[in-house]
Design an enzyme around this catalytic site. Sequence first.
Site: not given
Length: 307
Positions: A56, A60, A63, A175-176, A178, A212-213, A215
Amino acid sequence: MQAAKLTFIFCFHNAKLNVVHNYKENMIIFRHALALQNYLRKSSKPLKSIGFVPTMGALHAGHLSLLKQSKSISQLTVCSIFVNPVQFNNSEDFKKYPKTIEADILELESNGCDILFLPSEEEIYPDENSKKKHYELGYLEKVLEGKFRPGHFQGVCLVVDKLLSLVQPDFIFLGQKDFQQCMVIERLLELTHRETKVVICPILRETSGLAMSSRNLRLNSDEKKTATELYSSLLAIKNNLAKNNFSDLKANAISRLEKKGFKVEYLEMAKRNDLQIVSEFVKGEELVILAAAFLNNVRLIDNVLIN
Ligand code: AMP
């Protein structure tokens, strides 16, 4: 293809056209599903294996680690950036979702992404009917994230189903971070009889431990420091599981987090293969501890694996 290249240059025209010339212009950007499909059908298969990294945006290093992993095992890597409105159960969260598209394009291109799919909402959901499909996710959408974000995983499935049908990748990189989403997408692949293989990549963290996110961009520097408590609480549980009972460790962790200003939605231990919630640690069993908590109005999730 020519049109897509022009779109790419156009993207930057309003920003910093000079920056573009510093990069080897070898990433192709598609905004239209049909053009992407035509390109992939004509120029890749059956010669190339396709790796797909759906995102989305507000990219970072987490990703980019997925992109790197894809490049290491696929011959052609497609990334997508689409902030999927139908997976947000909170309109404020959708409105405030960070957008850094120009920086994202530069990151993808400089990290060797072959194709970026950057669709509009109309391209993914051409009409209301395209938002109506239902996926039988069963228990998976009733527990943890599913319980606190009703409809979220149906929205995830809608967009991923659409993207998979366009890209038809050999591998999808997830990614783990999520964890439950990975299981939902595995279920989606079963339901839709696709042969795409799921590759789950480890959680990339800041040196502070904070996962890392995108958000995290909404956290100020004090909040960022506090946010690290989520991971340290999970680690504290993990490190003490052998000698203490889980419910005491969980209660301590929640109270510690609440004192720091978190509003904890859930903190649970579950079996890794089916997300059944367990209340006791059994040595040798593959488990995961997962948590979701708000820090002010930013929702953070994290998890740690337990062997
Ligand atoms: P998002 O843009 O948040 O939808 O994430 C796109 C993909 O990147 C998902 O598969 C995420 O699980 C993955 N991802 C997000 N954060 C991280 C992280 N810290 N480390 C590794 N992968 C991540």
